[in-house]
Design a protein around this motif. Structure first.
Motif, PDB file in Angstrom:
ATOM      1  N   MET B 165       0.823  -1.211   0.000  1.00 41.50           N
ATOM      2  CA  MET B 165       0.000   0.000   0.000  1.00 41.50           C
ATOM      3  C   MET B 165       0.856   1.260   0.000  1.00 41.50           C
ATOM      4  SD  MET B 165      -3.115  -0.801   2.645  1.00 41.50           S
ATOM      5  CE  MET B 165      -4.569  -1.754   2.170  1.00 41.50           C
ATOM      6  N   THR B 166       1.855   1.283   0.870  1.00 43.75           N
ATOM      7  CA  THR B 166       2.667   2.497   0.957  1.00 43.75           C
ATOM      8  C   THR B 166       3.487   2.674  -0.313  1.00 43.75           C
ATOM      9  OG1 THR B 166       4.422   1.339   2.150  1.00 43.75           O
ATOM     10  CG2 THR B 166       2.776   2.428   3.473  1.00 43.75           C
ATOM     11  N   ALA B 167       3.969   1.567  -0.872  1.00 43.47           N
ATOM     12  CA  ALA B 167       4.731   1.671  -2.125  1.00 43.47           C
ATOM     13  C   ALA B 167       3.858   2.258  -3.234  1.00 43.47           C
ATOM     14  CB  ALA B 167       5.244   0.293  -2.537  1.00 43.47           C
ATOM     15  N   ALA B 168       2.580   1.930  -3.209  1.00 44.14           N
ATOM     16  CA  ALA B 168       1.683   2.416  -4.252  1.00 44.14           C
ATOM     17  C   ALA B 168       1.200   3.838  -3.981  1.00 44.14           C
ATOM     18  CB  ALA B 168       0.484   1.484  -4.383  1.00 44.14           C
ATOM     19  N   GLY B 169       1.478   4.331  -2.777  1.00 42.69           N
ATOM     20  CA  GLY B 169       1.216   5.747  -2.540  1.00 42.69           C
ATOM     21  C   GLY B 169       0.043   6.113  -1.647  1.00 42.69           C
ATOM     22  N   VAL B 170      -0.511   5.176  -0.865  1.00 41.10           N
ATOM     23  CA  VAL B 170      -1.557   5.603   0.068  1.00 41.10           C
ATOM     24  C   VAL B 170      -0.942   6.517   1.125  1.00 41.10           C
ATOM     25  CG1 VAL B 170      -2.898   3.476  -0.216  1.00 41.10           C
ATOM     26  CG2 VAL B 170      -1.351   3.723   1.737  1.00 41.10           C
ATOM     27  N   SER B 171      -1.742   7.370   1.706  1.00 37.34           N
ATOM     28  CA  SER B 171      -1.252   8.302   2.723  1.00 37.34           C
ATOM     29  C   SER B 171      -1.648   7.868   4.122  1.00 37.34           C
ATOM     30  CB  SER B 171      -1.825   9.697   2.479  1.00 37.34           C
ATOM     31  OG  SER B 171      -1.588  10.084   1.146  1.00 37.34           O
ATOM     32  N   SER B 172      -2.577   6.911   4.206  1.00 36.93           N
ATOM     33  CA  SER B 172      -3.043   6.494   5.529  1.00 36.93           C
ATOM     34  C   SER B 172      -3.521   5.061   5.487  1.00 36.93           C
ATOM     35  CB  SER B 172      -4.164   7.405   6.009  1.00 36.93           C
ATOM     36  OG  SER B 172      -5.276   7.291   5.157  1.00 36.93           O
ATOM     37  N   ILE B 173      -3.401   4.401   6.628  1.00 41.97           N
ATOM     38  CA  ILE B 173      -3.786   2.992   6.745  1.00 41.97           C
ATOM     39  C   ILE B 173      -4.576   2.798   8.022  1.00 41.97           C
ATOM     40  CG2 ILE B 173      -2.893   0.656   7.177  1.00 41.97           C
ATOM     41  CD1 ILE B 173      -0.566   1.273   5.329  1.00 41.97           C
ATOM     42  N   LEU B 174      -5.693   2.095   7.884  1.00 39.65           N
ATOM     43  CA  LEU B 174      -6.461   1.690   9.056  1.00 39.65           C
ATOM     44  C   LEU B 174      -6.243   0.188   9.197  1.00 39.65           C
ATOM     45  CD1 LEU B 174      -8.400   2.646  11.243  1.00 39.65           C
ATOM     46  CD2 LEU B 174     -10.300   2.303   9.657  1.00 39.65           C
ATOM     47  N   ASN B 175      -5.546  -0.202  10.240  1.00 39.08           N
ATOM     48  CA  ASN B 175      -5.109  -1.593  10.398  1.00 39.08           C
ATOM     49  C   ASN B 175      -5.946  -2.345  11.418  1.00 39.08           C
ATOM     50  OD1 ASN B 175      -3.471  -3.959  10.525  1.00 39.08           O
ATOM     51  ND2 ASN B 175      -2.374  -3.071  12.271  1.00 39.08           N
ATOM     52  N   PHE B 176      -6.641  -3.376  10.946  1.00 38.82           N
ATOM     53  CA  PHE B 176      -7.433  -4.209  11.857  1.00 38.82           C
ATOM     54  C   PHE B 176      -6.704  -5.483  12.237  1.00 38.82           C
ATOM     55  CE2 PHE B 176     -11.650  -2.267  12.083  1.00 38.82           C
ATOM     56  CZ  PHE B 176     -11.579  -1.333  11.061  1.00 38.82           C
ATOM     57  N   SER B 177      -5.516  -5.712  11.708  1.00 34.33           N
ATOM     58  CA  SER B 177      -4.813  -6.954  12.038  1.00 34.33           C
ATOM     59  C   SER B 177      -4.096  -6.805  13.370  1.00 34.33           C
ATOM     60  CB  SER B 177      -3.794  -7.276  10.942  1.00 34.33           C
ATOM     61  OG  SER B 177      -2.597  -6.552  11.157  1.00 34.33           O
ATOM     62  N   PRO B 178      -3.888  -7.908  14.051  1.00 33.53           N
ATOM     63  CA  PRO B 178      -3.212  -7.844  15.354  1.00 33.53           C
ATOM     64  C   PRO B 178      -1.701  -7.791  15.201  1.00 33.53           C
ATOM     65  CG  PRO B 178      -3.913 -10.088  14.918  1.00 33.53           C
ATOM     66  CD  PRO B 178      -4.337  -9.264  13.736  1.00 33.53           C
ATOM     67  N   ARG B 179      -1.219  -6.784  14.546  1.00 35.52           N
ATOM     68  CA  ARG B 179       0.212  -6.605  14.369  1.00 35.52           C
ATOM     69  C   ARG B 179       0.577  -5.128  14.517  1.00 35.52           C
ATOM     70  NH1 ARG B 179       3.488 -10.882  11.995  1.00 35.52           N
ATOM     71  NH2 ARG B 179       2.475 -12.628  13.048  1.00 35.52           N
ATOM     72  N   VAL B 180       1.761  -4.888  15.030  1.00 35.24           N
ATOM     73  CA  VAL B 180       2.304  -3.534  15.021  1.00 35.24           C
ATOM     74  C   VAL B 180       3.008  -3.355  13.687  1.00 35.24           C
ATOM     75  CG1 VAL B 180       3.931  -1.948  16.081  1.00 35.24           C
ATOM     76  CG2 VAL B 180       2.598  -3.495  17.522  1.00 35.24           C
ATOM     77  N   LEU B 181       2.496  -2.451  12.854  1.00 36.08           N
ATOM     78  CA  LEU B 181       3.049  -2.275  11.514  1.00 36.08           C
ATOM     79  C   LEU B 181       4.100  -1.179  11.490  1.00 36.08           C
ATOM     80  CD1 LEU B 181      -0.245  -2.436   9.390  1.00 36.08           C
ATOM     81  CD2 LEU B 181       1.341  -4.292   9.966  1.00 36.08           C
ATOM     82  N   LYS B 182       5.098  -1.365  10.642  1.00 31.84           N
ATOM     83  CA  LYS B 182       6.086  -0.314  10.395  1.00 31.84           C
ATOM     84  C   LYS B 182       5.736   0.353   9.077  1.00 31.84           C
ATOM     85  CE  LYS B 182       8.825  -2.424  13.593  1.00 31.84           C
ATOM     86  NZ  LYS B 182       8.651  -2.131  15.010  1.00 31.84           N
ATOM     87  N   VAL B 183       5.522   1.643   9.115  1.00 33.75           N
ATOM     88  CA  VAL B 183       5.238   2.383   7.881  1.00 33.75           C
ATOM     89  C   VAL B 183       6.078   3.654   7.877  1.00 33.75           C
ATOM     90  CG1 VAL B 183       2.857   1.527   7.702  1.00 33.75           C
ATOM     91  CG2 VAL B 183       3.316   3.665   8.907  1.00 33.75           C
ATOM     92  N   PRO B 184       6.318   4.227   6.676  1.00 31.70           N
ATOM     93  CA  PRO B 184       7.076   5.474   6.602  1.00 31.70           C
ATOM     94  C   PRO B 184       6.383   6.577   7.408  1.00 31.70           C
ATOM     95  CG  PRO B 184       6.706   4.558   4.406  1.00 31.70           C
ATOM     96  CD  PRO B 184       5.907   3.740   5.346  1.00 31.70           C
ATOM     97  N   LYS B 185       7.173   7.542   7.891  1.00 29.85           N
ATOM     98  CA  LYS B 185       6.614   8.618   8.722  1.00 29.85           C
ATOM     99  C   LYS B 185       5.473   9.364   8.031  1.00 29.85           C
ATOM    100  CE  LYS B 185      10.338  10.955   9.476  1.00 29.85           C
ATOM    101  NZ  LYS B 185      11.221  10.002   8.740  1.00 29.85           N
ATOM    102  N   ARG B 186       5.547   9.505   6.720  1.00 28.93           N
ATOM    103  CA  ARG B 186       4.528  10.283   6.012  1.00 28.93           C
ATOM    104  C   ARG B 186       3.159   9.600   6.022  1.00 28.93           C
ATOM    105  NH1 ARG B 186       2.850   8.165   1.522  1.00 28.93           N
ATOM    106  NH2 ARG B 186       4.018   6.427   0.645  1.00 28.93           N
ATOM    107  N   VAL B 187       3.128   8.308   6.341  1.00 31.32           N
ATOM    108  CA  VAL B 187       1.860   7.562   6.312  1.00 31.32           C
ATOM    109  C   VAL B 187       1.203   7.592   7.697  1.00 31.32           C
ATOM    110  CG1 VAL B 187       0.787   5.304   5.978  1.00 31.32           C
ATOM    111  CG2 VAL B 187       2.620   6.062   4.447  1.00 31.32           C
ATOM    112  N   ILE B 188      -0.068   7.981   7.712  1.00 29.70           N
ATOM    113  CA  ILE B 188      -0.828   8.018   8.954  1.00 29.70           C
ATOM    114  C   ILE B 188      -1.371   6.622   9.214  1.00 29.70           C
ATOM    115  CG2 ILE B 188      -2.798   9.054  10.126  1.00 29.70           C
ATOM    116  CD1 ILE B 188      -2.485  11.217   7.677  1.00 29.70           C
ATOM    117  N   LEU B 189      -1.079   6.116  10.399  1.00 27.81           N
ATOM    118  CA  LEU B 189      -1.497   4.752  10.726  1.00 27.81           C
ATOM    119  C   LEU B 189      -2.393   4.755  11.940  1.00 27.81           C
ATOM    120  CD1 LEU B 189      -1.146   1.619  10.448  1.00 27.81           C
ATOM    121  CD2 LEU B 189       0.877   1.856  11.906  1.00 27.81           C
ATOM    122  N   ARG B 190      -3.531   4.096  11.822  1.00 26.69           N
ATOM    123  CA  ARG B 190      -4.379   3.884  13.009  1.00 26.69           C
ATOM    124  C   ARG B 190      -4.666   2.403  13.150  1.00 26.69           C
ATOM    125  NH1 ARG B 190      -6.402   8.120  15.607  1.00 26.69           N
ATOM    126  NH2 ARG B 190      -8.130   6.971  16.479  1.00 26.69           N
TER     127      ARG B 190
END
Lengths: 212, 212
Positions: B165-190
């Motif tokens: 997703m981040t490689a393709a250029g999304v700016s934000s991710i809403l994560n329902f999986s039980p994992r702590v994700l690593k994303v670039p600083k520019r990406v908003i993660l909830r």
DNA sequence: GACTGTGAAGCCATTCACAGCT
DNA sequence: AGCTGTGAATGGCTTCACAGTC
């Protein structure tokens, strides 16, 4: 148990630590430092140490923490060394998703009731359970000493379900409906609100774009 | 727009205020006080006024707020006066539940892609969309300028999906999986983490019981 | 009199930085 | 030397309380 007030953020992180430690146990790791845990869950090492310090001294200076041991402590702190009975009210797609969620039973959460008002759903079975009418909610909660109720009904029905749950004696509610529920002070309420999450993303997205 | 830093808790409450105001609009209410909004969403009236004060002066002293007007302001603040394209990856029960969620489109969130790896799911349709293979994710994100990605895959696949997703250029991710994700600083993660929520309940429940 | 907007105070959580132990 | 445990400092959010306005 200590009377000390624990920040909710600390409790949330403890849950993340416990998950990370389970991973380390699977990997066969014996010892871990606060810095390694911190890196794994995306917080600072000081934060990890402070969080643990609320509950005791679990590490060895100069060495770190024994993985098994620390995991055991956190499991006990979180109350996961016992079983909790749970009912789910509202067996639409979201309710069904939760009903079959694997990570549930393994952490001591037993779903002992699935209720819905829809005639089409009542009587269907899901996993080991049969979907029952809402009228049986109170009885089920009492006979199984259910402490946790999950609400996955439409917003319009959510308060009514919450009232029924609290009247029957649940101590906590996890609310997935888009409503602010009123419950007695003794009842612990947590909200998982999809709309709110989406709108928070929208807020930061539009701020970011307007700053370009 | 103001450079001022807004507390995340304020943004969450704004979303609750906007929902409450929508209700008031439906009821035909014209004017509302901070105290009434506060009672509706379970916070203090000072909190409501402080939250709004970050963005301007929307009320009239001695009177209150015009419901329509305040709602309009908050909608604009939250960036809900425009449309956001969204993709959902992982069309199990949870993903399907989100895909058909009514409160989505009405708030400007358009789901423009449903992806999965399962051969059995690919090709099925859900609402107006057909479930597509994960290989098409990047193309879909680019061609539709998707800014929000929702992850509802098992934990083991979540980081990989986030990376795509981040490689393709999304700016934000809403994560329902039980994992702590690593994303670039520019990406908003909830993160919306079911296990964490259940374990927080368990913590408070067992504290309460041990205090009896 | 009613209600907003806001500086000041209070409270709470996080980060810093270092003493203490291995 | 490495890492924990923790008091002190910092930073941030919430509550208080009241001046300002209708």
């Amino acid at each position: 148990m200590k009377a000390l007030k624990i920040p909710e953020a600390t409790v949330v992180r403890l849950s993340l630590y416990s998950r990370h430690l389970r991973q380390l146990i699977n990997d066969g790791t014996l010892t871990v430092s606060s810095g390694e845990i911190a890196a794994g869950v995306g917080v600072s090492s000081a934060q990890v140490r402070k969080d643990l310090a609320y509950f005791g001294e679990f590490g060895t200076r100069g060495v770190g923490y024994n993985v098994q041991e620390l995991h055991g402590h956190i499991v006990r702190i979180l109350g996961l060394n016992r079983e909790w009975n749970v009912v789910i009210v509202g067996v639409g797609k979201l309710g069904s998703a939760l009903a079959v969620y694997k990570g549930f039973a393994s952490r001591g959460f037993n779903i002992v009731g699935l209720m819905d008002v829809s005639e089409q759903r009542i009587g269907l079975s899901l996993g080991k359970l049969v979907i029952e009418p809402l009228t049986i909610l109170e009885q089920r909660i009492r006979e199984k000493s259910v402490k946790i109720g999950i609400i996955t009904v439409p917003g319009s029905a959510a308060q009514e379900v919450a009232d029924m749950m609290t009247a029957a004696g649940v101590s906590s509610i996890l609310n997935f409906s888009p409503r602010v529920l009123k419950v007695p002070k003794r009842v612990i309420l947590r909200n998982v609100d999809l709309s709110v999450n989406m709108e928070v993303l929208s807020f930061y997205l539009s701020r970011f774009e307007s700053r370009q």
